[in-house]
Design a protein around this motif. Structure first.
Motif, short mmCIF file in Angstrom:
data_model
loop_
_atom_site.label_atom_id
_atom_site.label_comp_id
_atom_site.label_asym_id
_atom_site.label_seq_id
_atom_site.Cartn_x
_atom_site.Cartn_y
_atom_site.Cartn_z
N LYS A 345 0.84 -1.20 0.00
CA LYS A 345 0.00 0.00 0.00
C LYS A 345 0.88 1.24 0.00
CE LYS A 345 -3.74 2.30 2.48
NZ LYS A 345 -4.71 2.23 3.62
N ASP A 350 -3.26 0.18 -3.57
CA ASP A 350 -3.62 -0.50 -2.31
C ASP A 350 -4.00 -1.94 -2.63
OD1 ASP A 350 -4.43 -1.26 0.18
OD2 ASP A 350 -6.07 0.17 0.37
N ASP A 352 -5.34 -5.50 -1.03
CA ASP A 352 -6.03 -6.08 0.11
C ASP A 352 -5.80 -7.58 0.16
OD1 ASP A 352 -7.04 -3.80 1.16
OD2 ASP A 352 -9.13 -4.14 0.61
N LYS A 441 -5.67 -8.46 -3.70
CA LYS A 441 -6.41 -7.80 -4.78
C LYS A 441 -6.09 -6.32 -4.79
CE LYS A 441 -10.98 -7.10 -6.79
NZ LYS A 441 -12.40 -7.49 -6.78
N THR A 443 -7.17 -2.82 -5.14
CA THR A 443 -8.51 -2.26 -4.92
C THR A 443 -8.76 -0.94 -5.65
OG1 THR A 443 -7.78 -1.08 -2.93
CG2 THR A 443 -8.62 -3.34 -2.65
N ASN A 444 -7.71 -0.27 -6.09
CA ASN A 444 -7.89 1.03 -6.74
C ASN A 444 -7.11 1.14 -8.04
OD1 ASN A 444 -5.42 0.93 -5.43
ND2 ASN A 444 -5.46 3.08 -4.78
#
Length: 535
Positions: A345, A350, A352, A441, A443-444
């Protein structure tokens, strides 16, 4: 022309290197889990490990694998004994017990261990070349260890032969090679072809007599020096000054003798034999081999005190036992070791952790462990806990499972980065790879057209963007002693956006390299392969 050239060079590399053998792996048994751990843990040394990641799929998911030992390391070991002709029956029996134990582990795991035996007198006698440690091989090795020879003591020749045996096996990694040197240290001959110094000391009828008595006649007693480093440095200077003009074939006739008035400042046969023995032993250590010097007990050591003292000096003044050596060969890290893995991150991306038992797996060798989620009795700030179990494997120290993963969505302290702590509650052996695989995963992901990041499946290229994990730290333990923390390499991923959507390419397949360097040493190889166009 670039692609044909790449293919030709790749074929040449494959033909010039012996093909790798795939070794079957198996889980540790209950007896392994309760095995005595090393008496003198070597935890500040490199622990073989790796971390790999697949590139992002259509859902921006990557599969990450932590491996102990490294996924690239071959599960093969070489053990070479360099034994003094006067090695006691008790030490021979202890060595054979160690080999019986290793043979049982080899049989249970399918890993490969080869054993060689050198017994030295005035020369090095290779009584067994590297031999597979199976039932038939053990019989041959036992016979070799029990072989009796007589006349002379040439530790230098013995170590030269033992090191060469290890050097010649290019298939086995250096840190999987073990040199076990057993002697009373009372040596007075050197070189592969036994050589002595025509060193005069004014004793009637024995002016050029190479024997352990050379020590007392030069130094006035048979006591060891106060400082071996200082003594051997002085001997090295003497050897360089006088050269080889006073040397002759052992048992032969000297042609030139050292002057009688130089006996205290010229190196004699004992001096040079000890100096060269230490030199070869250090060269073996620098090559990355695991080296052990064990003092053989005998009557000679009571008279020539410098001999056993020299062996202790080589061992770093630490007692060496076959039990310790056995554990060093068998075990990578002990129960109580942990890995702390923090998800990737930054302000720009980011990752997860996908917290689901169905998305986390653990294998020891080819045996899959069963994963189950625990929902009660969690620690403070702990989001989830996963237990990994297998029939017949018992966790140490009353732990709830052989392997446990503690997941913290907001960090172990409740305020840090998303992470998990992997508890290793059984010894990890060098004969069966432990692999923890999970998913993360992104995320952004970006939506603007372009390529983001660069794919580095094992972190060896040391890219600085799109890390799947900010860090993964191994905290090794052995014999309840914590070692130096060690960091895994950090894989990176990439993706390309066009038309507002991510279109994943097939996950790049890592190049197959026969005898590859360990993770962390792949940069040069990768550069060569990239230059050749081999992906």
């Amino acid at each position: 022309m670039k692609k044909p050239l790449a293919i030709m060079l790749a074929l040449m590399m494959a033909l010039c290197v012996a093909p790798a053998t795939a070794f079957a792996e198996a889980e540790p048994t209950t007896s392994q889990a309760s095995k005595t751990t090393p008496e003198q843990p070597k935890l500040d040394e490199f622990v073989s490990k790796s971390k790999t990641a697949t590139n992002l799929d259509a859902n921006y998911v990557s599969e990450v694998t932590l491996s102990l030992p490294s996924a690239e390391e071959k599960l093969a070991s070489d053990v070479v004994f360099v034994l003094d002709k006067s090695t006691s029956a008790a030490l021979e029996d202890a060595a054979l017990k160690m080999l019986k134990d290793l043979k049982a582990h080899v049989k249970n795991t399918g890993a490969a261990v080869k054993v060689g035996v050198v017994i030295f007198n005035k020369t090095a006698n290779v009584v067994a070349g590297l031999t597979n440690l199976d039932d038939a091989g053990y019989t041959e090795i036992e016979k070799a260890i029990k072989t009796e020879v007589k006349s002379g003591t040439n530790t230098h020749a013995g170590l030269l032969a033992g090191k060469k045996m290890l050097d010649d096996d290019q298939y086995v990694d250096a840190d999987r090679k073990y040199l076990i040197f057993v002697s009373d240290g009372i040596t007075y001959i050197f070189n592969e072809n036994p050589t002595a110094v025509a060193w005069r000391f004014g004793k009637k009828d024995k002016d050029n007599w190479a024997s352990p008595d050379n020590w007392e006649l030069k130094y006035g007693n048979n006591n060891p020096p106060d400082d071996w480093d200082t003594r051997l440095n002085e001997v090295g200077t003497q050897i360089n000054t006088q050269g080889v003009e006073y040397e002759y074939a052992y048992k032969g006739t000297p042609t030139k003798e050292t002057p009688l008035d130089k006996k205290t400042v010229y190196a004699n046969s004992v001096d040079k034999a000890l100096y060269l023995t230490k030199q070869v032993y250090e060269e073996a250590k620098k090559a990355g081999y695991n080296c052990y010097a064990m003092a053989a007990e005998g009557d000679g050591g009571k008279s020539y005190l410098w001999g056993p003292s020299f062996m202790s000096y080589l061992a770093g003044d630490k007692k060496v036992t076959f039990e310790q050596i056995e554990n060093d060969i068998l075990y990578l890290v002990d129960a109580g070791s942990t890995v702390i893995d923090t998800m990737g991150k930054t302000a720009d991306y980011d990752f997860d952790f996908i917290s689901s038992a169905a998305d986390i797996s653990l294998n020891v060798g080819e045996k899959a462990y069963t994963a189950s989620a625990k929902t009660e009795g969690l620690n403070a700030n702990e989001t989830a806990r996963y237990l990994f179990t297998s029939d017949g494997v018992t966790a140490a120290n009353g732990s709830e499972a052989p392997f446990v993963l503690h997941y913290y969505a907001k960090g172990a302290d409740g305020a840090g980065g998303e992470c998990f702590v992997w508890d290793i509650n059984v010894p990890v052996t060098n004969f069966a790879r432990v692999k923890l695989t999970y998913k993360v995963k992104l995320t952004n992901p970006k939506t603007a057209p372009g390529t983001y990041g660069a794919y580095d499946w094992d972190g060896s290229r040391h890219y600085n963007e799109l890390y799947t994990n900010n860090s993964a730290i191994l905290k090794p333990v052995s014999n309840n002693v914590a070692g130096k923390e060690q960091e895994f390499n950090k894989p990176t991923v990439s993706y390309t956006v066009s038309g507002g959507h991510y279109h994943p390419d097939p996950t790049p397949v890592p190049p197959i390299i026969v005898n590859p360097p360990k993770t962390g040493d792949m940069t040069i190889w990768r550069s060569i392969l990239n230059f050749l166009g081999i992906r």
